[in-house]
Design a protein around this motif. Structure first.
Motif, mmCIF file in Angstrom:
data_model
loop_
_atom_site.group_PDB
_atom_site.id
_atom_site.type_symbol
_atom_site.label_atom_id
_atom_site.label_comp_id
_atom_site.label_asym_id
_atom_site.label_seq_id
_atom_site.Cartn_x
_atom_site.Cartn_y
_atom_site.Cartn_z
ATOM 1 N N VAL A 63 30.444 -12.529 9.885
ATOM 2 C CA VAL A 63 29.444 -12.069 8.908
ATOM 3 C C VAL A 63 28.262 -13.033 8.851
ATOM 4 C CG1 VAL A 63 29.032 -11.714 6.431
ATOM 5 C CG2 VAL A 63 31.041 -10.707 7.506
ATOM 6 N N LEU A 64 28.534 -14.321 8.898
ATOM 7 C CA LEU A 64 27.454 -15.309 8.800
ATOM 8 C C LEU A 64 26.588 -15.397 10.058
ATOM 9 C CD1 LEU A 64 29.081 -18.317 6.915
ATOM 10 C CD2 LEU A 64 27.255 -16.834 6.117
ATOM 11 N N PHE A 65 27.189 -15.315 11.225
ATOM 12 C CA PHE A 65 26.458 -15.644 12.444
ATOM 13 C C PHE A 65 26.206 -14.476 13.381
ATOM 14 C CE2 PHE A 65 28.630 -19.614 11.175
ATOM 15 C CZ PHE A 65 27.504 -20.345 10.863
ATOM 16 N N TRP A 66 26.601 -13.267 13.027
ATOM 17 C CA TRP A 66 26.377 -12.116 13.901
ATOM 18 C C TRP A 66 24.913 -11.692 13.848
ATOM 19 C CZ3 TRP A 66 29.909 -10.035 17.149
ATOM 20 C CH2 TRP A 66 29.569 -8.850 17.790
ATOM 21 N N ARG A 75 24.933 -10.856 2.231
ATOM 22 C CA ARG A 75 25.558 -11.246 3.504
ATOM 23 C C ARG A 75 25.915 -12.726 3.513
ATOM 24 N NH1 ARG A 75 22.568 -11.224 9.199
ATOM 25 N NH2 ARG A 75 24.196 -12.274 10.356
ATOM 26 N N LEU A 76 25.049 -13.558 3.005
ATOM 27 C CA LEU A 76 25.314 -14.990 2.926
ATOM 28 C C LEU A 76 26.486 -15.276 1.993
ATOM 29 C CD1 LEU A 76 24.478 -17.925 3.603
ATOM 30 C CD2 LEU A 76 22.954 -17.816 1.628
ATOM 31 N N THR A 77 26.478 -14.634 0.833
ATOM 32 C CA THR A 77 27.549 -14.849 -0.147
ATOM 33 C C THR A 77 28.894 -14.360 0.390
ATOM 34 O OG1 THR A 77 25.942 -14.556 -1.932
ATOM 35 C CG2 THR A 77 28.261 -14.395 -2.519
ATOM 36 N N GLY A 79 29.833 -13.866 3.507
ATOM 37 C CA GLY A 79 30.271 -14.705 4.621
ATOM 38 C C GLY A 79 30.815 -16.041 4.168
ATOM 39 N N ALA A 80 30.134 -16.658 3.209
ATOM 40 C CA ALA A 80 30.597 -17.950 2.707
ATOM 41 C C ALA A 80 31.933 -17.828 1.987
ATOM 42 C CB ALA A 80 29.550 -18.552 1.781
ATOM 43 N N VAL A 81 32.098 -16.770 1.207
ATOM 44 C CA VAL A 81 33.364 -16.567 0.488
ATOM 45 C C VAL A 81 34.499 -16.325 1.474
ATOM 46 C CG1 VAL A 81 34.588 -14.957 -1.040
ATOM 47 C CG2 VAL A 81 32.336 -15.797 -1.679
ATOM 48 N N LEU A 82 34.278 -15.455 2.451
ATOM 49 C CA LEU A 82 35.315 -15.188 3.454
ATOM 50 C C LEU A 82 35.661 -16.443 4.249
ATOM 51 C CD1 LEU A 82 34.236 -11.726 4.894
ATOM 52 C CD2 LEU A 82 36.253 -12.219 3.522
ATOM 53 N N LEU A 83 34.673 -17.172 4.650
ATOM 54 C CA LEU A 83 34.873 -18.398 5.418
ATOM 55 C C LEU A 83 35.677 -19.415 4.612
ATOM 56 C CD1 LEU A 83 33.719 -19.548 8.223
ATOM 57 C CD2 LEU A 83 32.250 -20.893 6.755
ATOM 58 N N THR A 84 35.299 -19.611 3.354
ATOM 59 C CA THR A 84 35.982 -20.585 2.503
ATOM 60 C C THR A 84 37.408 -20.165 2.193
ATOM 61 O OG1 THR A 84 33.855 -21.152 1.513
ATOM 62 C CG2 THR A 84 35.824 -21.847 0.323
ATOM 63 N N LEU A 85 37.604 -18.907 1.796
ATOM 64 C CA LEU A 85 38.955 -18.426 1.492
ATOM 65 C C LEU A 85 39.857 -18.510 2.716
ATOM 66 C CD1 LEU A 85 38.397 -15.296 -0.777
ATOM 67 C CD2 LEU A 85 39.342 -17.506 -1.427
ATOM 68 N N GLY A 86 39.331 -18.130 3.853
ATOM 69 C CA GLY A 86 40.117 -18.191 5.072
ATOM 70 C C GLY A 86 40.499 -19.606 5.453
ATOM 71 N N PHE A 87 39.548 -20.526 5.366
ATOM 72 C CA PHE A 87 39.814 -21.912 5.759
ATOM 73 C C PHE A 87 40.809 -22.577 4.812
ATOM 74 C CE2 PHE A 87 38.708 -26.474 5.761
ATOM 75 C CZ PHE A 87 38.987 -26.751 7.081
ATOM 76 N N VAL A 88 40.559 -22.472 3.516
ATOM 77 C CA VAL A 88 41.457 -23.096 2.534
ATOM 78 C C VAL A 88 42.834 -22.435 2.569
ATOM 79 C CG1 VAL A 88 41.821 -23.499 0.068
ATOM 80 C CG2 VAL A 88 39.573 -23.880 1.063
ATOM 81 N N GLY A 89 42.858 -21.119 2.644
ATOM 82 C CA GLY A 89 44.142 -20.414 2.716
ATOM 83 C C GLY A 89 44.940 -20.798 3.943
ATOM 84 N N TYR A 90 44.261 -20.949 5.061
ATOM 85 C CA TYR A 90 44.947 -21.341 6.292
ATOM 86 C C TYR A 90 45.533 -22.742 6.164
ATOM 87 C CZ TYR A 90 45.891 -22.142 11.218
ATOM 88 O OH TYR A 90 46.506 -22.426 12.401
ATOM 89 N N LEU A 91 44.766 -23.669 5.609
ATOM 90 C CA LEU A 91 45.287 -25.035 5.435
ATOM 91 C C LEU A 91 46.502 -25.054 4.513
ATOM 92 C CD1 LEU A 91 42.069 -27.218 5.130
ATOM 93 C CD2 LEU A 91 43.615 -27.021 7.070
ATOM 94 N N VAL A 92 46.419 -24.341 3.411
ATOM 95 C CA VAL A 92 47.541 -24.300 2.455
ATOM 96 C C VAL A 92 48.767 -23.679 3.115
ATOM 97 C CG1 VAL A 92 48.332 -23.217 0.318
ATOM 98 C CG2 VAL A 92 46.097 -24.311 0.398
ATOM 99 N N THR A 93 48.575 -22.601 3.849
ATOM 100 C CA THR A 93 49.694 -21.937 4.509
ATOM 101 C C THR A 93 50.325 -22.834 5.569
ATOM 102 O OG1 THR A 93 48.642 -19.803 4.130
ATOM 103 C CG2 THR A 93 50.394 -19.866 5.751
#
Length: 105
Positions: A63-66, A75-77, A79-93
């Motif tokens: 979403v951010l870089f396409w 689009r910025l919001t 993309g940033a939310v998806l990126l942050t949720l995905g990164f933090v969720g992945y680390l926690v998991t």
């Protein structure tokens, strides 16, 4: 009579009960195999969560870089939310997966 945890569903049951009232696992049977099955199910659940969070992260990057132009507004919001949720969720998991693996050894 004491309250103990069921090896499969981890709910509290009586130590005198012949089987768990929640999942019907026999307390007199082979608890080691029931524990192993529960461990495998938890591992599978964590791997599914890891896949979902990685998908969110990749979706945020897309979403951010396409398209090459600078993202603005929604689009910025998004993309940033998806990126942050995905990164933090992945680390926690991943931390949960390491803890789960150490418990099984």
């Amino acid at each position: 009579m004491a309250l103990v945890q069921c090896p499969v569903c981890n709910k509290r049951i009586s130590s005198k009960a012949p089987q768990c009232p929640h999942c019907s696992t026999s307390s007199a049977g082979d608890n080691e195999s029931a524990l192993r099955i529960a461990q495998i199910k938890k591992s599978q659940r964590l791997m599914n969560q890891s896949f979902i969070t990685m998908t969110l992260f990749i979706g945020g990057v897309v979403v951010l870089f396409w398209g090459g132009e600078e993202p603005e507004g929604v689009r910025l919001t998004a993309g940033a939310v998806l990126l942050t949720l995905g990164f933090v969720g992945y680390l926690v998991t991943r931390v949960q997966m390491v803890i789960n693996k150490r418990k099984s050894v």
